[in-house]
Scaffold this active site. Structure first.
Site, mmCIF file in Angstrom:
data_model
loop_
_atom_site.group_PDB
_atom_site.id
_atom_site.type_symbol
_atom_site.label_atom_id
_atom_site.label_comp_id
_atom_site.label_asym_id
_atom_site.label_seq_id
_atom_site.Cartn_x
_atom_site.Cartn_y
_atom_site.Cartn_z
ATOM 1 N N ASP A 30 -2.255 1.965 -46.886
ATOM 2 C CA ASP A 30 -1.222 2.063 -47.918
ATOM 3 C C ASP A 30 -0.227 3.162 -47.541
ATOM 4 O OD1 ASP A 30 0.432 2.265 -50.051
ATOM 5 O OD2 ASP A 30 -1.155 2.401 -51.559
ATOM 6 N N HIS A 69 3.434 8.673 -51.622
ATOM 7 C CA HIS A 69 2.271 9.539 -51.435
ATOM 8 C C HIS A 69 2.466 10.593 -50.345
ATOM 9 C CE1 HIS A 69 0.403 6.647 -54.036
ATOM 10 N NE2 HIS A 69 0.681 5.671 -53.195
HETATM 11 C C1 LIG Z 1 -4.894 -2.896 -52.728
HETATM 12 C C2 LIG Z 1 -3.398 -2.720 -52.580
HETATM 13 C C3 LIG Z 1 -2.790 -1.922 -53.680
HETATM 14 C C4 LIG Z 1 -1.314 -1.715 -53.440
HETATM 15 C C5 LIG Z 1 -0.901 -0.551 -54.266
HETATM 16 C C6 LIG Z 1 0.450 -0.098 -53.777
HETATM 17 C C7 LIG Z 1 1.006 0.922 -54.712
HETATM 18 C C8 LIG Z 1 0.300 2.281 -54.581
HETATM 19 O O1 LIG Z 1 0.664 2.922 -53.382
HETATM 20 C C9 LIG Z 1 0.772 3.040 -55.795
HETATM 21 C C10 LIG Z 1 -0.222 3.986 -56.293
HETATM 22 O O2 LIG Z 1 -1.297 4.184 -55.803
HETATM 23 S S1 LIG Z 1 0.263 4.813 -57.728
HETATM 24 C C11 LIG Z 1 -1.090 5.931 -58.033
HETATM 25 C C12 LIG Z 1 -2.130 5.368 -58.934
HETATM 26 N N1 LIG Z 1 -1.629 5.020 -60.241
HETATM 27 C C13 LIG Z 1 -1.278 5.978 -61.130
HETATM 28 O O3 LIG Z 1 -1.318 7.160 -60.871
HETATM 29 C C14 LIG Z 1 -0.830 5.482 -62.505
HETATM 30 C C15 LIG Z 1 -1.407 6.360 -63.590
HETATM 31 N N2 LIG Z 1 -1.129 5.779 -64.898
HETATM 32 C C16 LIG Z 1 -0.014 6.060 -65.590
HETATM 33 O O4 LIG Z 1 0.795 6.893 -65.175
HETATM 34 C C17 LIG Z 1 0.195 5.340 -66.884
HETATM 35 O O5 LIG Z 1 -1.044 4.801 -67.326
HETATM 36 C C18 LIG Z 1 1.216 4.166 -66.784
HETATM 37 C C19 LIG Z 1 2.591 4.714 -66.401
HETATM 38 C C20 LIG Z 1 0.743 3.131 -65.751
HETATM 39 C C21 LIG Z 1 1.296 3.459 -68.136
HETATM 40 O O6 LIG Z 1 1.485 4.419 -69.133
HETATM 41 P P1 LIG Z 1 2.520 4.174 -70.317
HETATM 42 O O7 LIG Z 1 3.875 3.852 -69.751
HETATM 43 O O8 LIG Z 1 2.425 5.328 -71.233
HETATM 44 O O9 LIG Z 1 1.961 2.828 -70.942
HETATM 45 P P2 LIG Z 1 1.520 2.595 -72.443
HETATM 46 O O10 LIG Z 1 2.714 2.750 -73.346
HETATM 47 O O11 LIG Z 1 0.304 3.388 -72.748
HETATM 48 O O12 LIG Z 1 1.079 1.053 -72.411
HETATM 49 C C22 LIG Z 1 2.047 0.006 -72.289
HETATM 50 C C23 LIG Z 1 1.276 -1.265 -71.973
HETATM 51 O O13 LIG Z 1 0.769 -1.210 -70.631
HETATM 52 C C24 LIG Z 1 -0.675 -1.246 -70.633
HETATM 53 N N3 LIG Z 1 -1.140 -0.236 -69.680
HETATM 54 C C25 LIG Z 1 -1.116 1.101 -69.838
HETATM 55 N N4 LIG Z 1 -1.604 1.706 -68.744
HETATM 56 C C26 LIG Z 1 -1.953 0.719 -67.895
HETATM 57 C C27 LIG Z 1 -2.532 0.718 -66.609
HETATM 58 N N5 LIG Z 1 -2.870 1.853 -65.978
HETATM 59 N N6 LIG Z 1 -2.767 -0.478 -66.020
HETATM 60 C C28 LIG Z 1 -2.466 -1.630 -66.636
HETATM 61 N N7 LIG Z 1 -1.901 -1.683 -67.886
HETATM 62 C C29 LIG Z 1 -1.655 -0.526 -68.480
HETATM 63 C C30 LIG Z 1 -1.086 -0.908 -72.056
HETATM 64 O O14 LIG Z 1 -2.337 -1.478 -72.381
HETATM 65 C C31 LIG Z 1 0.057 -1.504 -72.854
HETATM 66 O O15 LIG Z 1 -0.091 -2.900 -72.916
HETATM 67 P P3 LIG Z 1 -0.381 -3.616 -74.322
HETATM 68 O O16 LIG Z 1 0.737 -3.177 -75.224
HETATM 69 O O17 LIG Z 1 -0.365 -5.079 -74.039
HETATM 70 O O18 LIG Z 1 -1.710 -3.086 -74.765
#
Ligand SMILES: CCCCCCC[C@@H](O)CC(=O)SCCNC(=O)CCNC(=O)[C@H](O)C(C)(C)COP(=O)(O)OP(=O)(O)OC[C@H]1O[C@@H](n2cnc3c(N)ncnc32)[C@H](O)[C@@H]1OP(=O)(O)O
Length: 279
Positions: free
Chosen positions: A183, A188
């Protein structure tokens, strides 16, 4: 706007060559120490073992191809959720064959949630593992589409102390090492890309944190046996920065599964997390 008609798109099988060097580099990326000989030495007494979280690695190239097909800019993507299911031990040498499918595209208003599923076999066609990932694509939602199923809630029994609690320190170089396993998202490593995405500095890969938590589960619930972990699913609830300490806690539930939670000093970073461990 994201093209929801691409749900069902399937690519593959695509080949992923694995060698002992790849496996050791991956283990170092998820924090294995020099004393974890079964993870870092190809000459270890009982052979080199492969951490079950390696199941996410063959998915990278297929995933990046799908993102290109769907015309999704990687800069919008945060990894939202990940699940792995193991059918047998992962080999440390050979060709793995991975098929990826776009299983769903949901409208979360502020984001599109793209769900990708993979199936991986060995060269003979024996099923090795499946994965399911959801990618939170910021700014691509709001077309009035299906918000998708609610996340499965996990009953964390907070009235009792966890059955295990393991703290692991990541290093400042963690993402720089982990990215060499596939990745290479600049989020990152490049401070400018991280700032443009709204972060003060580069963040750790979600799947690196996932690997740290998997190592903790192996130690805390599987007696160190990589073959006992059968499935693990998480939601990435908040960001981790290289250098953070990740504390993983596990509570054994009545049905034998483990409710898992991982946190840094600032926040819970893995929520909605469950592990299936064979006795
Ligand atoms: C194998 C190959 C993989 C390839 C990957 C390539 C990309 C990688 O390089 C990228 C990465 O690794 S990024 C690092 C890892 N991820 C993170 O750090 C994200 C951390 N999470 C956040 O910041 C927030 O949860 C955030 C921002 C995600 C959401 O927070 P909010 O904006 O506050 O959302 P919220 O208002 O609480 O909810 C809105 C709706 O979204 C759903 N939801 C929330 N968090 C979720 C999450 N983490 N995953 C999936 N869905 C999520 C909520 O349930 C809500 O939906 P609904 O209204 O239908 O209930």
């Amino acid at each position: 706007m994201i093209d929801t008609s691409r749900v069902g798109l399937t690519l593959g099988p695509l080949d992923h060559k694995v060698t002992w060097r790849d496996v050791i580099l991956y283990h170092l990326g998820i924090g294995a120490r020099a004393t974890d000989l079964h993870f870092v030495w190809e000459g270890a007494k009982d052979g080199l073992k492969v951490c079950p979280s390696y199941a996410v690695i063959p998915a990278f190239q297929p995933f990046f191809r799908v993102l290109k097909e769907l015309k999704i800019d990687l800069r919008t993507v945060l990894h939202g959720e990940e699940a792995i299911r193991l059918h047998g031990p992962i080999p440390s040498e050979g060709i793995l064959k991975t098929t990826v499918k776009v299983a769903g595209i949901y409208d979360k208003k502020k984001a599109a949630l793209v769900v990708l599923e993979t199936e991986t076999t060995d060269e003979a066609g024996t099923a090795l593992f499946d994965t399911r990932a959801s990618l939170f694509c910021r700014g691509l939602g709001g077309w009035g589409g299906d918000p998708g199923p609610k996340a499965e809630s996990v009953p964390v029994p907070r009235d009792r102390v966890p059955d295990f609690e393991i703290s692991q320190k990541t290093t400042e170089e963690q993402a720089a090492i982990y990215r060499l396993s596939g990745d290479v998202n600049p989020l990152h490593i490049d401070p400018e890309t991280a700032r443009a995405a709204g972060f003060p500095k580069p963040i750790l890969h979600g799947l690196c944190t996932f690997g740290f938590a998997t190592r903790a589960i192996l130690e805390g619930a599987c007696g160190g046996d990589v073959n006992r972990l059968k499935a693990f699913q998480v939601r990435f609830a908040d960001v981790v920065f290289p250098g953070d300490v990740i504390t993983t806690r596990g509570w054994k539930l009545e049905d034998g599964r483990y409710a898992i939670e991982a946190a840094t000093e600032r926040a819970v970073v893995l929520s909605h997390a469950l592990a299936v461990v064979e006795d």
